[in-house]
Scaffold this motif. Sequence first.
Motif, PDB file in Angstrom:
ATOM      1  N   GLN B 124       0.819  -1.200   0.000  1.00 33.14           N
ATOM      2  CA  GLN B 124       0.000   0.000   0.000  1.00 33.14           C
ATOM      3  C   GLN B 124       0.864   1.266   0.000  1.00 33.14           C
ATOM      4  OE1 GLN B 124      -2.936  -0.259   3.207  1.00 33.14           O
ATOM      5  NE2 GLN B 124      -4.093  -1.380   1.644  1.00 33.14           N
ATOM      6  N   LEU B 125       1.884   1.255   0.879  1.00 37.73           N
ATOM      7  CA  LEU B 125       2.769   2.414   0.978  1.00 37.73           C
ATOM      8  C   LEU B 125       3.430   2.712  -0.352  1.00 37.73           C
ATOM      9  CD1 LEU B 125       4.456   1.816   4.435  1.00 37.73           C
ATOM     10  CD2 LEU B 125       3.016   3.744   3.799  1.00 37.73           C
ATOM     11  N   MET B 126       3.799   1.685  -1.073  1.00 39.13           N
ATOM     12  CA  MET B 126       4.487   1.888  -2.348  1.00 39.13           C
ATOM     13  C   MET B 126       3.505   1.971  -3.511  1.00 39.13           C
ATOM     14  SD  MET B 126       7.613   2.447  -2.285  1.00 39.13           S
ATOM     15  CE  MET B 126       7.495   3.372  -0.808  1.00 39.13           C
ATOM     16  N   ASP B 127       2.202   1.927  -3.200  1.00 38.97           N
ATOM     17  CA  ASP B 127       1.187   2.102  -4.221  1.00 38.97           C
ATOM     18  C   ASP B 127       1.269   1.026  -5.302  1.00 38.97           C
ATOM     19  OD1 ASP B 127      -0.937   3.277  -5.463  1.00 38.97           O
ATOM     20  OD2 ASP B 127       0.254   4.773  -6.527  1.00 38.97           O
ATOM     21  N   ILE B 128       1.453  -0.221  -4.877  1.00 44.21           N
ATOM     22  CA  ILE B 128       1.541  -1.309  -5.855  1.00 44.21           C
ATOM     23  C   ILE B 128       0.530  -2.411  -5.560  1.00 44.21           C
ATOM     24  CG2 ILE B 128       3.943  -1.020  -6.592  1.00 44.21           C
ATOM     25  CD1 ILE B 128       4.719  -3.046  -4.449  1.00 44.21           C
ATOM     26  N   SER B 129      -0.405  -2.146  -4.630  1.00 42.21           N
ATOM     27  CA  SER B 129      -1.370  -3.190  -4.251  1.00 42.21           C
ATOM     28  C   SER B 129      -2.130  -3.729  -5.463  1.00 42.21           C
ATOM     29  CB  SER B 129      -2.364  -2.645  -3.238  1.00 42.21           C
ATOM     30  OG  SER B 129      -1.691  -2.185  -2.101  1.00 42.21           O
ATOM     31  N   HIS B 130      -2.463  -2.830  -6.385  1.00 44.28           N
ATOM     32  CA  HIS B 130      -3.252  -3.264  -7.532  1.00 44.28           C
ATOM     33  C   HIS B 130      -2.428  -4.072  -8.534  1.00 44.28           C
ATOM     34  CE1 HIS B 130      -1.498   0.672  -8.083  1.00 44.28           C
ATOM     35  NE2 HIS B 130      -1.538   0.498  -9.374  1.00 44.28           N
ATOM     36  N   TYR B 131      -1.118  -4.136  -8.330  1.00 40.41           N
ATOM     37  CA  TYR B 131      -0.259  -4.926  -9.220  1.00 40.41           C
ATOM     38  C   TYR B 131       0.002  -6.320  -8.658  1.00 40.41           C
ATOM     39  CZ  TYR B 131       1.218  -0.698 -11.742  1.00 40.41           C
ATOM     40  OH  TYR B 131       1.275   0.442 -12.496  1.00 40.41           O
ATOM     41  N   GLU B 132      -0.607  -6.610  -7.504  1.00 37.44           N
ATOM     42  CA  GLU B 132      -0.304  -7.814  -6.714  1.00 37.44           C
ATOM     43  C   GLU B 132       0.105  -9.038  -7.541  1.00 37.44           C
ATOM     44  OE1 GLU B 132      -2.436 -10.163  -3.102  1.00 37.44           O
ATOM     45  OE2 GLU B 132      -3.171  -8.180  -3.604  1.00 37.44           O
ATOM     46  N   SER B 133      -0.698  -9.377  -8.551  1.00 31.89           N
ATOM     47  CA  SER B 133      -0.383 -10.612  -9.278  1.00 31.89           C
ATOM     48  C   SER B 133       0.269 -10.361 -10.630  1.00 31.89           C
ATOM     49  CB  SER B 133      -1.641 -11.463  -9.427  1.00 31.89           C
ATOM     50  OG  SER B 133      -2.709 -10.648  -9.839  1.00 31.89           O
ATOM     51  N   THR B 134       0.756  -9.130 -10.827  1.00 27.20           N
ATOM     52  CA  THR B 134       1.492  -8.835 -12.065  1.00 27.20           C
ATOM     53  C   THR B 134       2.891  -9.429 -11.974  1.00 27.20           C
ATOM     54  OG1 THR B 134       0.294  -6.756 -12.157  1.00 27.20           O
ATOM     55  CG2 THR B 134       2.200  -6.958 -13.589  1.00 27.20           C
ATOM     56  N   LEU B 135       3.401  -9.873 -13.109  1.00 23.51           N
ATOM     57  CA  LEU B 135       4.766 -10.393 -13.118  1.00 23.51           C
ATOM     58  C   LEU B 135       5.754  -9.233 -13.166  1.00 23.51           C
ATOM     59  CD1 LEU B 135       4.483 -13.416 -15.576  1.00 23.51           C
ATOM     60  CD2 LEU B 135       4.721 -13.479 -13.098  1.00 23.51           C
ATOM     61  N   LEU B 136       6.826  -9.396 -12.402  1.00 24.22           N
ATOM     62  CA  LEU B 136       7.840  -8.354 -12.297  1.00 24.22           C
ATOM     63  C   LEU B 136       8.376  -7.928 -13.662  1.00 24.22           C
ATOM     64  CD1 LEU B 136       8.606  -7.293  -9.610  1.00 24.22           C
ATOM     65  CD2 LEU B 136      10.561  -8.829  -9.542  1.00 24.22           C
ATOM     66  N   GLU B 137       8.592  -8.924 -14.520  1.00 23.69           N
ATOM     67  CA  GLU B 137       9.217  -8.642 -15.818  1.00 23.69           C
ATOM     68  C   GLU B 137       8.316  -7.808 -16.730  1.00 23.69           C
ATOM     69  OE1 GLU B 137       9.870 -12.622 -16.923  1.00 23.69           O
ATOM     70  OE2 GLU B 137       7.827 -12.969 -17.605  1.00 23.69           O
ATOM     71  N   GLU B 138       7.008  -7.764 -16.374  1.00 20.97           N
ATOM     72  CA  GLU B 138       6.097  -6.986 -17.204  1.00 20.97           C
ATOM     73  C   GLU B 138       6.013  -5.540 -16.744  1.00 20.97           C
ATOM     74  OE1 GLU B 138       2.544  -9.225 -16.731  1.00 20.97           O
ATOM     75  OE2 GLU B 138       3.241 -10.854 -18.020  1.00 20.97           O
ATOM     76  N   MET B 139       6.769  -5.183 -15.703  1.00 22.00           N
ATOM     77  CA  MET B 139       6.679  -3.835 -15.145  1.00 22.00           C
ATOM     78  C   MET B 139       7.850  -2.982 -15.603  1.00 22.00           C
ATOM     79  SD  MET B 139       5.691  -4.928 -11.294  1.00 22.00           S
ATOM     80  CE  MET B 139       4.669  -3.582 -10.800  1.00 22.00           C
ATOM     81  N   SER B 140       7.663  -1.673 -15.540  1.00 24.73           N
ATOM     82  CA  SER B 140       8.742  -0.758 -15.915  1.00 24.73           C
ATOM     83  C   SER B 140       9.785  -0.735 -14.803  1.00 24.73           C
ATOM     84  CB  SER B 140       8.182   0.641 -16.110  1.00 24.73           C
ATOM     85  OG  SER B 140       7.850   1.190 -14.861  1.00 24.73           O
ATOM     86  N   GLY B 141      10.951  -0.188 -15.109  1.00 24.30           N
ATOM     87  CA  GLY B 141      12.022  -0.121 -14.116  1.00 24.30           C
ATOM     88  C   GLY B 141      11.579   0.593 -12.853  1.00 24.30           C
ATOM     89  N   GLY B 142      10.830   1.667 -13.019  1.00 21.95           N
ATOM     90  CA  GLY B 142      10.371   2.439 -11.864  1.00 21.95           C
ATOM     91  C   GLY B 142       9.411   1.641 -10.992  1.00 21.95           C
ATOM     92  N   GLU B 143       8.510   0.897 -11.639  1.00 25.51           N
ATOM     93  CA  GLU B 143       7.558   0.091 -10.873  1.00 25.51           C
ATOM     94  C   GLU B 143       8.286  -1.028 -10.129  1.00 25.51           C
ATOM     95  OE1 GLU B 143       3.693   0.667 -13.794  1.00 25.51           O
ATOM     96  OE2 GLU B 143       5.159  -0.868 -14.224  1.00 25.51           O
ATOM     97  N   GLN B 144       9.260  -1.641 -10.812  1.00 23.55           N
ATOM     98  CA  GLN B 144      10.042  -2.684 -10.157  1.00 23.55           C
ATOM     99  C   GLN B 144      10.767  -2.124  -8.932  1.00 23.55           C
ATOM    100  OE1 GLN B 144      12.641  -4.991 -12.642  1.00 23.55           O
ATOM    101  NE2 GLN B 144      11.149  -5.148 -14.278  1.00 23.55           N
ATOM    102  N   GLN B 145      11.295  -0.923  -9.091  1.00 22.19           N
ATOM    103  CA  GLN B 145      12.013  -0.307  -7.978  1.00 22.19           C
ATOM    104  C   GLN B 145      11.082  -0.174  -6.771  1.00 22.19           C
ATOM    105  OE1 GLN B 145      15.096   0.239  -7.829  1.00 22.19           O
ATOM    106  NE2 GLN B 145      15.547   1.857  -6.390  1.00 22.19           N
ATOM    107  N   ARG B 146       9.844   0.207  -7.013  1.00 21.39           N
ATOM    108  CA  ARG B 146       8.896   0.355  -5.911  1.00 21.39           C
ATOM    109  C   ARG B 146       8.584  -0.986  -5.271  1.00 21.39           C
ATOM    110  NH1 ARG B 146       5.115   3.264  -9.650  1.00 21.39           N
ATOM    111  NH2 ARG B 146       3.397   2.672  -8.302  1.00 21.39           N
ATOM    112  N   VAL B 147       8.572  -2.050  -6.091  1.00 23.04           N
ATOM    113  CA  VAL B 147       8.340  -3.391  -5.542  1.00 23.04           C
ATOM    114  C   VAL B 147       9.461  -3.753  -4.572  1.00 23.04           C
ATOM    115  CG1 VAL B 147       8.158  -5.838  -6.093  1.00 23.04           C
ATOM    116  CG2 VAL B 147       7.043  -4.155  -7.560  1.00 23.04           C
ATOM    117  N   PHE B 148      10.698  -3.431  -4.962  1.00 23.59           N
ATOM    118  CA  PHE B 148      11.814  -3.798  -4.086  1.00 23.59           C
ATOM    119  C   PHE B 148      11.879  -2.935  -2.828  1.00 23.59           C
ATOM    120  CE2 PHE B 148      13.085  -5.969  -7.938  1.00 23.59           C
ATOM    121  CZ  PHE B 148      13.378  -7.216  -7.412  1.00 23.59           C
ATOM    122  N   VAL B 149      11.432  -1.689  -2.951  1.00 23.89           N
ATOM    123  CA  VAL B 149      11.347  -0.870  -1.739  1.00 23.89           C
ATOM    124  C   VAL B 149      10.299  -1.479  -0.805  1.00 23.89           C
ATOM    125  CG1 VAL B 149      10.773   1.385  -0.789  1.00 23.89           C
ATOM    126  CG2 VAL B 149      12.100   1.246  -2.881  1.00 23.89           C
TER     127      VAL B 149
END
Lengths: 330, 486
Positions: B124-149
């Motif tokens: 929630q904090l990183m605003d990625i809840s709605h991506y929950e079941s998205t594959l990492l490789e399908e995300m942009s570099g910025g979105e991936q960065q937020r996943v790792f944070v």
Amino acid sequence: MSKTALAYLVSLILLGGAVVLGVTVGTVSISPAVIWNPSSDEAAANILWNIRMPRVVLAGLVGAALAIAGAAFQGLLKNPLADPYTLGVSSGAAVGAVMTLFFGISIPFLGMYTLPVISMIGALITMLAVMGFARLVDRSMKMETVILTGIIFSSFLGSIMSLMIALTGEELRQIIGWLLGSVSMRGWPYVQMALPFVLVGSFVLWLYRRELNAMLFGEERAQHLGVDVKKSKLAILIGGSVLTGSAVAVSGTIGFVGLVVPHITRLVWGSDHRHVLPLSFINGAALLIVCDLVARTIISPTELPIGVITAFIGAPVFAFIFFRQRRGGL
Amino acid sequence: MLQIENLSGGYGDKKIVDRISFSVKKGRMLGILGPNGSGKSTLMKLISGVLEPTSGVVRVDGRPVGDFPAKELARKMAVLPQLHAHAFSHTVRETVSLGRYPHQSGWFSSWSAEDEAAVQEAMQLMDISHYESTLLEEMSGGEQQRVFVAQALAQNAAVLLLDEPTNHLDINHQKELLDTIKKQAIEKELTIISIFHDINLASMYCDELLLMDEGSIVRKGEPHEVVRTHDVESVYQTRVSNHPHPELPKPQITLLPGVRRTPAGLKVKAGDFLVTPEFVAYQSQLPLKTVSSAVVNAGSGWFRNFLNRRVDANYNVDNSYEEMVDYIEDSGLKATDTVAMMTAVRTEHAIVREYAGDFGSIVVAVTAGVGNGVDVSQAVAREQRVGTINTWIMVNGILSDEAFIQAMITATEAKTKALQHEQVIDPLTGTIATGTSTDSCLVAATQQGETLPYAGPITEVGKLIGTGVFECTVEAIHLYREAKKA
């Protein structure tokens, strides 16, 4: 039903189907009813329980062992092309097995288990050597470097085996089986020889399922997440070597099972090792039972080595994964 | 909370970090700055324990990092490394869940409610809840960065080590991410060490900064002690200028490019001014550095167009800004490139004159209406009335920040003197006026030619401004009075 439950259900049904096919199809066709009711046809039941069933169970154990070991090696090395065969570990185990037969080695107290134990040691030594050499060549252990190193070691170990085979007289036929792999004419003692190691090895790998998940993001990242990397690595290498060693000891070098099965499992059910490991185990067993069935029936009455069938499926899959990794998606 | 004592280390025999010591208190955020290859990432690896130091020790809560079992350390300290490529596919949820690894123990331990809550909160904090079941490789570099944070936040560790957390992010997400981290730091009293490439971001968000070069600390302290032109220039080997942040007491720096495309030969001449009954205008070929109290684009900036527009004495002043912007756009100019002021005085009576000195020249332009004379020293209740003196000073030279302010002072003094000379009276108090209630002043410079560090009355340029503004204002008042009489 959750996706996970569905995954296990589908895999178990496939395995059940493979087993039923494996014991009923052959030069003598047997009705599946004989499985439940042996007294209906004594002769068929005899073939089923004493010839076909041990063969099917052995194929299943070997397939399961190679597939789960492959899944673990891939996770450990972050390398989708890794499997006991492509890493040269199977060859190491085979050299151990051939040496045991060639020199007639028998370690006291181990008895019949001498063969798998020496194979496992051969596997572990080869695995450590391949990883050590690959790291020397390229610190980042790129996919291609590791596989190339595996090929170098395979070729070298293969030549040692050929030498030993050439020096052997009447044992030749038995030893040559280790080169192409086969589960024929083994019987229940071989099942007994492999079973404990396959179970222990698989259990060890399953214990490290979460560590494997972390290590998919790299060893450094795994350490950040709190994984004891050295210990986990060693445990996974030993687990994988135990599995490869015991599989090779009873069936010789059967390639690509450890590559194909985890790959398809991941593709369909995802990369979480909590499920990739057990599902690879089940699917590996099913695949090898079917491959063995094909090997012994396709040009019946002549029997093909099972490794021919797995390579026929595995090599194109290998090429496909390689292409996908290098060219990024399809 | 975190102490680094005499830490040295590197790869093999190569020593990259050399005897570094510092400490970070609980709840504080420390930023590490330094050019590429200065040892920032190596320092991070030494702190996180990935690299074995050749000497020195890192303590968390007084206990050396090396004494912690791996899992216990991961519960104390979370690390965000730089992004790497992955060979396998993972969903966002799987990836963030891995952050809970150090909190799970035992062979068969399962996912607890606490694990679930931590993962949900981090996503929630990183605003990625709605991506929950998205594959990492399908995300942009910025979105991936937020996943790792989010993965690092899910670890719930008291110490966070971040290696360029804003890498791959657009400015909105840079801000969002750092705001979130900073908020976490304050609410949960996290101790944060973060590597930054962007000096300005580091200055804005960090309590303390550490500037590294060649494996050693060049300077450490609060942002105002570290973000200084001299140190930044010598460490990064580049020209910068430092200036205050518009809202925060944090220094910011601006790069000064090595290539300047400004052709020389820009000169403001009195003859180029356009004086009509409707306005006084000057259009420069290139932007002039300007400081003014105009209606549109007051303050400082670089502008090409200068406009002093005549408005009716009954002009409605309430929405003067919008009306003025429309007026500028309607005359075919860009409002963003124009400084504009207004006056009720007849603009054809503007005095525009050029004054030359040894350094170069200045142009002074004045419009004056004194019906509204004010003696600023007398505190009397006043109504706003029309009547304005607008003074422009264009300098052909390079003015420093001090010179701009001194030019303003000098011009104001000269204007006041002119009013005194002309005996302009404040009608309310009966004393001599010092100006009107709505005077504007503008100082612009070409920033080419000679460098003029000061513009006070003892400098050449100051003297020209003084006499120029005095003469022009006096003359403008004459014209104003004659027009009134007529």
